[in-house]
Design an enzyme around this catalytic site. Sequence first.
Site, PDB file in Angstrom:
ATOM      1  N   GLY A 233      33.004  50.811  38.214  1.00 18.62           N
ATOM      2  CA  GLY A 233      32.700  52.232  38.340  1.00 18.62           C
ATOM      3  C   GLY A 233      33.889  53.093  37.939  1.00 18.62           C
ATOM      4  N   ARG A 240      47.030  50.740  26.524  1.00 17.35           N
ATOM      5  CA  ARG A 240      47.618  52.038  26.141  1.00 17.35           C
ATOM      6  C   ARG A 240      47.047  53.189  26.962  1.00 17.35           C
ATOM      7  NH1 ARG A 240      48.009  49.587  20.955  1.00 17.35           N
ATOM      8  NH2 ARG A 240      45.823  50.017  20.513  1.00 17.35           N
ATOM      9  N   GLY A 261      32.509  37.077  42.209  1.00 19.58           N
ATOM     10  CA  GLY A 261      32.478  36.244  41.015  1.00 19.58           C
ATOM     11  C   GLY A 261      31.772  36.907  39.850  1.00 19.58           C
ATOM     12  N   HIS A 263      31.551  40.890  39.729  1.00 16.90           N
ATOM     13  CA  HIS A 263      32.128  42.218  39.509  1.00 16.90           C
ATOM     14  C   HIS A 263      33.530  42.165  38.895  1.00 16.90           C
ATOM     15  CE1 HIS A 263      28.824  43.708  42.002  1.00 16.90           C
ATOM     16  NE2 HIS A 263      29.156  44.925  41.623  1.00 16.90           N
ATOM     17  N   ASP A 284      30.534  45.677  49.417  1.00 16.89           N
ATOM     18  CA  ASP A 284      29.639  46.617  48.718  1.00 16.89           C
ATOM     19  C   ASP A 284      28.217  46.074  48.785  1.00 16.89           C
ATOM     20  OD1 ASP A 284      28.943  48.915  47.350  1.00 16.89           O
ATOM     21  OD2 ASP A 284      29.564  48.196  45.383  1.00 16.89           O
ATOM     22  N   GLY A 320      25.619  47.207  43.413  1.00 18.44           N
ATOM     23  CA  GLY A 320      26.178  46.631  44.630  1.00 18.44           C
ATOM     24  C   GLY A 320      26.088  45.117  44.554  1.00 18.44           C
TER      25      GLY A 320
HETATM   26 ZN    ZN Z   1      29.120  51.154  47.103  1.00 16.42          ZN
END
Ligand code: ZN
Length: 401
Positions: A233, A240, A261, A263, A284, A320
Amino acid sequence: MIVLAGARVVTPHGVLDPGRVRVENGLITEVGPEVGPTAGPVGGEAGGAGAGGADIVDLAGSWLVPGFVDLHVHGGGGHDVTASPADLAAAVAFHRAHGTTRTLVSLVAAPVERLAEQLSWVAALTAAGPGPDGHVVGAHLEGPFLAPARRGAQPGEHLRAPDRGVFAELVAAGAGTLRVITLAPELPGAGAVTEAALAAGVIAAAGHTDATYDEAASGFAAGMTLATHLFNGMRPLHHREPGPAGAALDAGVACELINDGVHVHPALLRLVAAEPARLVLVTDAVDAAGVGDGDYLLGGHPVRVRDGQARLAATGALAGSTLTMDLAVRRAVAAGLALEVAVAAAATNPARVLGLAHRCGSIAPGLDADLVVLDADLRVTRVMAAGRWVPAPATRPIAAG
Ligand SMILES: [Zn+2]
């Protein structure tokens, strides 16, 4: 009085192998090495009655770690925290059976009056303290002040520019239990809301942000002290243009990481953990955690869960996770972290972030007896919350969305 004997005990000062932990009136009153043979009869679920009427529980072969503190929970066990107060309590109870003894409840972007209502549910459960449904320590507003370009699974129609008046309304609705707000530091008005958050004792977290490195660095310099699910997100880290992730690591703030594993690559988990105190494991988790693959509704949007990955049916964006904290810890150890480092990231560090280190997050005398027993494979076998063994909650199937 309960004496937990024989386990390898993970303490802030290292592992006692074996150790002994005494629990009285909901508190840890003594932590030390096991000396000599265990006093009194031991063995079995109920343990035995030792000298002075203590219940002695033999935990030989197990690990004893502090109860987990999860800063980021949307649901679990088939329950979405925004559906009703009963669902909120049931989701917290689900995660507690997996070792999370303190939960910060995360609310996705929604109309302000709806968020205010949900904040009032969280406030009521927080005020109730530890009980049969778990121990809620407050709310995390994940929105509505987020960057549309990095909204992930957040409902775009409810995002808005940071607004001090709206923020004040939400703080009031939380009655002192709003603890964290995620916002995009590059949006106009973000500075004013960050300032208002600091004044209200609310942690300002950078997340769902398209900020450049400079914009994010300004946010951290202005008092943001947490990065919401680092790398996810947000504008990706480029050598750079390091973006918000580079700025967060550079500023030394606490960094949430969703270690499912999917995200985040394990190599980045290891890089963040090179500075162990900044790593905060979060789940999450959404309502689909613990109920298996299927089709669900999240925030009114169809979500598809396959192989444990929750994605928006419409866009394929990750919506999530289906993590529980015990699994996040097992995955961290499988990725090469020492158990002590993983446990600190799941308990000690988030407790410190919330200013609760004097109550929970470690196995130390004087703290609440929030404890998790793990077997040799790091699977949860028992959970103690405020000195009481916790029953496993029932999960219900949820209808296809
Ligand atoms: Zn959330």
